[in-house]
Enzyme design. Structure first.
Site, mmCIF file in Angstrom:
data_model
loop_
_atom_site.group_PDB
_atom_site.id
_atom_site.type_symbol
_atom_site.label_atom_id
_atom_site.label_comp_id
_atom_site.label_asym_id
_atom_site.label_seq_id
_atom_site.Cartn_x
_atom_site.Cartn_y
_atom_site.Cartn_z
ATOM 1 N N HIS A 1 9.155 21.402 99.156
ATOM 2 C CA HIS A 1 9.439 21.239 97.725
ATOM 3 C C HIS A 1 8.198 20.744 96.984
ATOM 4 O O HIS A 1 7.883 21.224 95.895
ATOM 5 C CB HIS A 1 10.558 20.211 97.509
ATOM 6 C CG HIS A 1 11.895 20.582 98.063
ATOM 7 N ND1 HIS A 1 12.650 19.726 98.834
ATOM 8 C CD2 HIS A 1 12.627 21.717 97.951
ATOM 9 C CE1 HIS A 1 13.793 20.306 99.162
ATOM 10 N NE2 HIS A 1 13.802 21.527 98.641
ATOM 11 N N ARG B 1 11.081 31.002 101.331
ATOM 12 C CA ARG B 1 10.415 30.681 102.598
ATOM 13 C C ARG B 1 10.374 31.866 103.543
ATOM 14 O O ARG B 1 9.415 32.091 104.242
ATOM 15 C CB ARG B 1 11.139 29.517 103.279
ATOM 16 C CG ARG B 1 11.035 28.213 102.528
ATOM 17 C CD ARG B 1 12.070 27.240 102.991
ATOM 18 N NE ARG B 1 13.420 27.776 102.780
ATOM 19 C CZ ARG B 1 14.531 27.100 102.974
ATOM 20 N NH1 ARG B 1 14.486 25.876 103.431
ATOM 21 N NH2 ARG B 1 15.701 27.662 102.744
ATOM 22 N N SER C 1 15.850 20.823 103.813
ATOM 23 C CA SER C 1 16.406 19.467 103.729
ATOM 24 C C SER C 1 17.453 19.268 104.830
ATOM 25 O O SER C 1 17.535 18.198 105.439
ATOM 26 C CB SER C 1 17.053 19.238 102.367
ATOM 27 O OG SER C 1 16.094 19.348 101.344
#
Ligand code: PNS
Length: 178
Positions: free
Chosen positions: A25, A98, A136
């Site tokens: 991030h 990603r 995350s």
């Protein structure tokens, strides 16, 4: 096709859960800060989920990590992203991509958001290669099982993760741990 940027410059909103903020991030926010006049990190307050960090804690983390970047701001939002972006007079939504596996979900969201608000453009950015496997969810899993997350999240996040594991907190219905 393009209307002129508002007087305060081109504002990009970077929405997400950021529970927690990862170095992936951070990489995307830095790229956005170079590309746009201002980037607003918009932390989703999701009443359905039980996040590890409350929305207020996630905001505090982003604010602290980007303390020295005057064109990076942070806020919370709920409801429709396009409505929030409209209120903020943003012209761009930033999302990180990603891997190919991200593509389908991101493609659907981008086109749905375009359907809802045609003037809002979604811009995808790739993080540096060393962060392409980060999420995350994986950070939380690895940390909770005793794995090393150094170098994958900002030091402040690592410290906060340690603090939560030192004193596990009950989970509230909204904003995560209380
Ligand atoms: O990175 P995340 O946590 O997967 O972020 C998802 C997010 C916050 C971008 C998405 O869930 C969202 O935009 N939620 C707000 C509600 C909304 O506008 N839904 C319609 C999206 S097409």
């Amino acid at each position: 096709m393009s209307a002129p940027a508002p007087p305060s410059g081109r504002l990009a909103v970077y929405p997400g859960s950021f529970d927690p903020l990862t170095n992936g991030h951070v990489d995307i926010i830095l790229r956005g800060a170079h590309l746009f006049d201002r980037i607003l990190v918009a932390v989703l307050v999701n009443a359905d989920k039980a996040p590890l960090f409350s929305a207020a804690e996630r905001v505090e983390i982003v604010r602290e990590v980007f303390r020295e970047y005057p064109n990076v701001d942070v806020d919370t939002f709920d409801g429709l992203l396009v409505e929030y972006a409209r209120r903020k007079r943003a012209s761009v939504i930033v999302r990180g991509l990603r891997a190919v596996s991200d593509f389908e979900y991101e493609f659907q969201m981008a086109l749905m958001n375009r359907h809802l608000e045609p003037s809002l453009e979604t811009v995808f950015m790739m993080p540096a290669e060393q962060y392409t496997y980060l999420s995350s969810r994986l950070i939380k899993e690895v940390f909770s099982l005793g794995g090393q997350v150094r170098g994958l999240v900002p030091p402040l996040v690592e410290a906060r993760l340690r603090a939560t594991s030192a004193s596990p907190r009950p989970v509230s219905s909204e904003g995560g741990s209380v």
